[in-house]
Design a protein around this motif. Sequence first.
Motif, PDB file in Angstrom:
ATOM      1  N   ILE A  78      -2.290  24.070  36.012  1.00  0.00           N
ATOM      2  CA  ILE A  78      -2.768  22.819  36.060  1.00  0.00           C
ATOM      3  C   ILE A  78      -2.743  22.224  34.734  1.00  0.00           C
ATOM      4  O   ILE A  78      -2.195  20.893  34.494  1.00  0.00           O
ATOM      5  CB  ILE A  78      -4.469  22.894  36.254  1.00  0.00           C
ATOM      6  N   LYS A  79      -2.628  22.941  33.589  1.00  0.00           N
ATOM      7  CA  LYS A  79      -2.531  22.519  32.158  1.00  0.00           C
ATOM      8  C   LYS A  79      -1.000  21.953  32.044  1.00  0.00           C
ATOM      9  O   LYS A  79      -0.719  21.089  31.524  1.00  0.00           O
ATOM     10  CB  LYS A  79      -2.764  23.467  31.068  1.00  0.00           C
ATOM     11  N   LEU A  81       0.839  21.114  34.433  1.00  0.00           N
ATOM     12  CA  LEU A  81       1.192  19.655  35.302  1.00  0.00           C
ATOM     13  C   LEU A  81       0.312  18.507  34.477  1.00  0.00           C
ATOM     14  O   LEU A  81       1.262  17.355  34.162  1.00  0.00           O
ATOM     15  CB  LEU A  81       0.294  19.707  36.592  1.00  0.00           C
ATOM     16  N   SER A  82      -0.586  18.780  33.990  1.00  0.00           N
ATOM     17  CA  SER A  82      -1.195  17.581  32.853  1.00  0.00           C
ATOM     18  C   SER A  82      -0.060  17.430  31.677  1.00  0.00           C
ATOM     19  O   SER A  82      -0.165  16.190  31.332  1.00  0.00           O
ATOM     20  CB  SER A  82      -2.524  18.157  32.311  1.00  0.00           C
ATOM     21  N   ASP A  83       0.245  18.543  30.894  1.00  0.00           N
ATOM     22  CA  ASP A  83       1.149  18.042  30.021  1.00  0.00           C
ATOM     23  C   ASP A  83       2.435  17.319  30.460  1.00  0.00           C
ATOM     24  O   ASP A  83       2.984  16.621  29.702  1.00  0.00           O
ATOM     25  CB  ASP A  83       1.603  19.336  29.340  1.00  0.00           C
ATOM     26  N   LYS A  85       2.571  15.431  32.951  1.00  0.00           N
ATOM     27  CA  LYS A  85       2.392  14.047  33.269  1.00  0.00           C
ATOM     28  C   LYS A  85       2.207  13.277  32.052  1.00  0.00           C
ATOM     29  O   LYS A  85       2.891  12.215  31.699  1.00  0.00           O
ATOM     30  CB  LYS A  85       1.179  14.133  34.039  1.00  0.00           C
ATOM     31  N   GLU A  86       1.684  13.887  31.015  1.00  0.00           N
ATOM     32  CA  GLU A  86       1.468  13.014  29.497  1.00  0.00           C
ATOM     33  C   GLU A  86       2.976  13.023  29.065  1.00  0.00           C
ATOM     34  O   GLU A  86       3.395  12.006  28.418  1.00  0.00           O
ATOM     35  CB  GLU A  86       0.550  14.039  28.744  1.00  0.00           C
TER      36      GLU A  86
END
Length: 169
Positions: A78-79, A81-83, A85-86
């Motif tokens: 999840i982290k 994926l978030s990174d 996306k950013e």
Amino acid sequence: FLQQPRDADYKSYSSRSSEIYGVMTQMLEEFEASLSEAQKDEIKGAADYEALAGAKKEQIAVAKEKLDDMEGEHAANIKALSDAKEDIKLTRDQKSADTEFLRDLKVTCGVLDTQWERRSATRAAEIVASSETTLTEDDNRDALEQKPACCHQIFLPVPWHGASKPQRH
């Protein structure tokens, strides 16, 4: 019936009771053997249960550990994926800015190329005009020799008396 001697009943009862006693003794032996076997089976079943329960507890512990690992991996994913996306947002923003800069640069270069061409043409025209109007020493001598001597004019510097300098008050 009551008047019959008791000894006679006793003998007849005794012979019948020995058969019953034998059957009961045999049943007791069978029950004891069956009880002993059932107790052994119960002890074996309890040991099997303990072994099975221990194995299942170990499997549960391993499954919990695997679940914890999977939850950790899930959190890491999840982290990530978030990174990602950013990062993709930042990359797209940077690409947009770079594209705009490139477009502006092409416009600026086009304007500068046009100005350079104009300046180059102007300079070339100035050079041509200057070379046509500039007399070399030989050209000047030839021109003076062709004119009669009376037409030669001499230009002498004359002091200039223009407007006076502003006075300071």
